[in-house]
Design a protein around this motif. Structure first.
Motif, PDB file in Angstrom:
ATOM      1  N   LYS A  61      47.639  40.166  50.211  1.00  0.00           N
ATOM      2  CA  LYS A  61      47.998  41.540  49.856  1.00  0.00           C
ATOM      3  C   LYS A  61      46.757  42.416  49.671  1.00  0.00           C
ATOM      4  N   SER A  62      45.816  41.937  48.863  1.00  0.00           N
ATOM      5  CA  SER A  62      44.626  42.758  48.593  1.00  0.00           C
ATOM      6  C   SER A  62      43.787  42.941  49.850  1.00  0.00           C
ATOM      7  N   THR A  63      43.727  41.898  50.674  1.00  0.00           N
ATOM      8  CA  THR A  63      42.971  42.017  51.919  1.00  0.00           C
ATOM      9  C   THR A  63      43.607  43.080  52.806  1.00  0.00           C
ATOM     10  N   CYS A 185      48.200  51.111  45.688  1.00  0.00           N
ATOM     11  CA  CYS A 185      48.202  50.606  44.312  1.00  0.00           C
ATOM     12  C   CYS A 185      48.179  49.091  44.382  1.00  0.00           C
ATOM     13  N   ASP A 186      47.040  48.487  44.035  1.00  0.00           N
ATOM     14  CA  ASP A 186      46.919  47.036  44.147  1.00  0.00           C
ATOM     15  C   ASP A 186      47.233  46.397  42.795  1.00  0.00           C
ATOM     16  N   GLU A 187      48.469  46.002  42.609  1.00  0.00           N
ATOM     17  CA  GLU A 187      48.948  45.400  41.365  1.00  0.00           C
ATOM     18  C   GLU A 187      48.610  46.274  40.148  1.00  0.00           C
ATOM     19  N   PRO A 188      48.996  47.541  40.182  1.00  0.00           N
ATOM     20  CA  PRO A 188      48.561  48.455  39.122  1.00  0.00           C
ATOM     21  C   PRO A 188      49.130  48.125  37.750  1.00  0.00           C
TER      22      PRO A 188
END
Ligand SMILES: Nc1ncnc2c1ncn2[C@@H]1O[C@H](COP(=O)(O)OP(=O)(O)O)[C@@H](O)[C@H]1O
Ligand SMILES: Nc1ncnc2c1ncn2[C@@H]1O[C@H](COP(=O)(O)OP(=O)(O)O)[C@@H](O)[C@H]1O
Ligand SMILES: [Mg+2]
Ligand SMILES: [Mg+2]
Lengths: 365, 330
Positions: A61-63, A185-188
């Motif tokens: 996901k983050s990648t 939004c990366d796991e906000p």
């Protein structure tokens, strides 16, 4: 701002991949293998829409987020933003494009410089992009603080003086400073308590309604995703295994992995008998993913075909709901259990609570 | 009373530059034999300090300043150190959120389990202990336990490490397991596996569990009894069913309203505004009043204590049940 496309498409990701070579050995370093962190991901995002990327840690996901923002270079594929492939842009064009896509990180503690005041943190992106003079920037900072439910005097404070929820508000304000169209939004809310998580989720929804933002919303909590998203993409070991409108994915999940994720969520109902089918073992290593369908080692429905051939995403209906499973047509129907209706006493008091909250002035967490 | 553990008016304090503060400020709780007590509350409410106090493991500058911790008829707070050490691990065991920090990175997991077992069984041979450790790994459903025995913690996933911790904690068949956010750092499918495992092991061994979590879904799934903590206090105590069906404290309502539901469409979640006050900056009166939508002048002035509101249901709120509130000015 350029003219919106007729189809409303803001972002389109095509065959995106990021492979990392992994070395072992301290003295005679050699390549031990390749981690396919992202391995052929494709999706579209419309203006004003929220697409959620969900999946367990390490699924890419983050990648994917970093590739979309071009914070890292892809091994393959394209990222089209309003009809331009940003993977080919350079210099000032890339900078101009960057202003329109911003990111909010999971960890509000790590992502704010402890030595800068909140005012300076919010002003920085404006300076970087050469926006306004000192006066207009100060006004903008005040406006941004108001937008996320903080007060003007907060500009003089330092990050450590804020609670986790407030820091995440600051992170959101910083992302909004340059008026982006897309916010990744990366796991906000993953690091926040539920009560605080709810404040931040509400804020993100309000901001979207007010500013017409598009969100690529990354999360591992499907209940939060259910609340935030218009469409959902489920990732497993670098690939999207299911994607579609939220209601379709939640009501008729087609991929066995999506079903597993849904049944794993603990439901807030003590009357429910817990009965679920969680495959044993761990997610396999992305360095050596199983051949064929990556999920076959944990799938109750796997056949010989699944062990050898990688399934492509295929439409399950005409709504844009797609799944990458050889057998989705013949899987048993899922009964997605509904939560029991709330007990009368609980329902009555929660309604009173909601009424009071609506009455009171909104203050910031 | 058939309670295995009964905590009475426990107070745990920390010495800080600003003076002595109470992280646990007069907590009473009980855990029946073989049952699970869920403790919920936002971070900073004192859940971990409470569980460390029960183990008598509060790190300095903290100390238990008052109260009793009755475990199977004896007060742990007056037990000589040697007896407490013997009891720890053997009769009360604990697991934490991040298993990596509780496992030693330079020893294999097998050696660490054997060491833990040896502490309570000095006469057993290496071979016997190794066999027992492998059986313990097997019991927590670690695949290929003979091979895993020789692995180092960093070679394992978070879920596997938590299983190792559980195997270690349960190796002496304790009567009470204190699990402090055991699944918070894990993915949801791994969490489900660990919770299933804990439930099965409880059924097999009859141990009681104190399960600390901030996830009400986990509470609903696991707990028989629930204590809701806020700012160092228990503000509501009831059966798990009553907490969800008949929630009384506004803080409990706020926690319930904050959960996004899988099959309900809400425009907005209820949330609770503000944040937990630290122990050195407590408000007057009810500790929750600045965040409470039902608070009035009395709540600012009076610190409510737990009172009985139903069968085995207690709440520390002047205004509960909230539907009886009639406001002077609407
Ligand atoms: N710089 C890197 N070098 C090597 N492997 C990486 C790198 N960044 C990420 N990975 C690997 O790629 C996979 C996907 O990581 P990530 O995108 O962070 O997953 P997620 O955000 O879904 O948890 C993981 O296995 C991770 O270890
Ligand atoms: N070593 C310490 N020194 C001073 N205060 C502490 C210490 N450990 C915990 N506290 C305080 O005690 C309160 C309760 O903490 P904790 O029990 O960890 O909360 P929870 O587990 O509910 O998140 C917090 O306000 C925390 O700051
Ligand atoms: Mg990530
Ligand atoms: Mg804690």
């Amino acid at each position: 701002m350029s003219t919106p496309r007729k189809d409303g498409l803001l972002l389109e990701v095509v065959d995106l991949a990021k492979h990392y070579k992994v070395n072992t050995g301290l003295v005679f370093s050699r390549t031990a293998g390749t981690v396919k962190a992202v391995d052929g991901v494709a999706f579209q995002l419309k203006r004003g829409e929220t697409l959620a990327l969900v999946g367990e840690s390490g699924c890419g996901k983050s990648t994917t987020a970093r590739l979309v923002l071009r914070l890292i270079e892809p091994s393959a594929g394209q990222v089209w933003f309003e009809g331009r492939d940003i993977t080919t842009l350079g210099g000032s064009e890339l900078r101009a494009m960057r202003r329109r896509m911003q990111i909010v990180f999971q960890d509000p503690f790590a992502s704010l410089n402890p030595r800068m005041t909140v005012g300076a943190i919010l002003e920085e992106p404006l300076k970087v992009h050469g926006i306004g003079d000192a006066d207009t920037r100060a006004k903008r900072v005040e406006e941004l603080l108001g937008l996320v439910g903080l007060a003007p005097y907060h500009a003089k404070r330092y990050p450590h003086e804020f609670s986790g929820g407030q820091r995440q508000r600051i992170g959101i304000a910083r992302a909004l400073a340059v008026e982006p169209d897309l916010v990744v939004c990366d796991e906000p809310v993953s690091a926040l308590d539920v009560s605080i998580q709810a404040q931040v989720v509400n804020l993100l929804k309000d901001l979207q309604a007010r500013l017409g933002l598009s969100y690529l919303f990354i999360a591992h909590d499907l209940a939060v995703v259910k609340h935030m998203a218009d469409r959902v993409a489920v990732m497993y070991l670098g690939r999207i295994v299911e994607i579609g409108p939220k209601d379709a994915v939640f009501a008729t999940p087609r991929h066995p992995y999506t079903r597993t994720l849904l049944s794993a969520i603990p439901r807030p109902d003590p009357h429910r008998e817990t009965a679920r089918q969680i495959p044993g073992g761990d997610v396999p290593s992305p360095m050596n993913p199983p051949p064929g369908c990556h999920f076959h080692t944990r799938c109750a429905f796997a056949s010989e075909l699944c062990r050898t051939q990688s399934p492509a995403l295929r439409p399950t209906d005409a709504s844009g709901h797609m799944a990458a499973c050889h057998h989705f047509e013949t899987l048993p129907d899922v009964v997605v259990e509904r939560d029991r209706a709330q007990a009368p006493a609980a329902a009555k008091r929660l309604a009173l609570y909601a009424e009071r909250r609506a009455r009171g002035p909104a203050s910031a967490g | 009373m058939n309670d295995l553990l009964s905590i009475e008016d426990l107070r745990t304090v920390f010495r800080t530059p600003a003076g002595e503060v109470s992280a646990v400020a007069g907590v009473s709780l009980s855990v029946p034999r073989g049952k699970t007590l869920g403790i919920v509350g936002e971070s900073g409410c004192g859940k971990s300090v409470l569980s460390l106090s029960t183990m008598r493991l509060v790190p300095p500058p903290g100390r238990v300043a008052a109260g009793r911790i009755m475990f199977d008829g004896q007060d742990l707070l007056t037990l000589p150190d040697a007896e407490m050490r013997a009891l720890r691990g053997r009769r009360i065991a604990m697991i934490f959120q991040e298993p990596m920090t509780s496992l030693n990175p330079v020893f294999t997991v097998g050696d660490q389990i054997v060491e833990a077992m040896r502490a309570h069984d000095r006469d057993a041979s290496d071979l016997v202990l190794k066999a027992r450790a492998i059986a313990a790994l097997n019991r927590v459903r670690i695949p290929a336990p003979e091979r895993r025995f020789d692995e180092y913690p960093h070679q394992m996933s978070g879920g596997m490490r938590q299983r190792v911790m559980i195997a270690m904690a349960l190796s002496c068949e304790p009567d009470l397991l204190i699990a402090d956010e055991p699944t918070t750092a894990l993915d949801v499918t791994v969490q489900a596996q660990i919770l299933d495992l804990l439930r099965d092991l409880q059924q097999q061994t009859g141990m009681a569990i104190i399960l600390i979590t901030h996830d009400l879904g986990v509470v609903a799934e696991m707990a028989d009894e629930v204590a809701v903590m806020y700012a160092g206090r228990v503000v509501e105590r009831a059966s798990a069913k009553a907490i969800f069906d008949d929630p009384q404290h506004p803080y409990t309502l706020g926690l319930l309203g904050s959960i996004p539901k899988l099959d309900e469409e809400h425009d907005r979640l209820l949330a609770i505004e503000g944040a937990v006050p630290p122990p050195f900056a407590l408000p007057t009166g009810c500790r929750f009043h600045p965040r409470c939508v039902f608070a009035d002048a009395a709540c600012k002035a009076t610190d409510p204590s737990l009172r009985r509101i139903g069968d085995a249901h207690q709440v520390a709120c002047l205004r509960a049940p909230v539907e009886t509130i009639v406001d002077a000015v609407a």
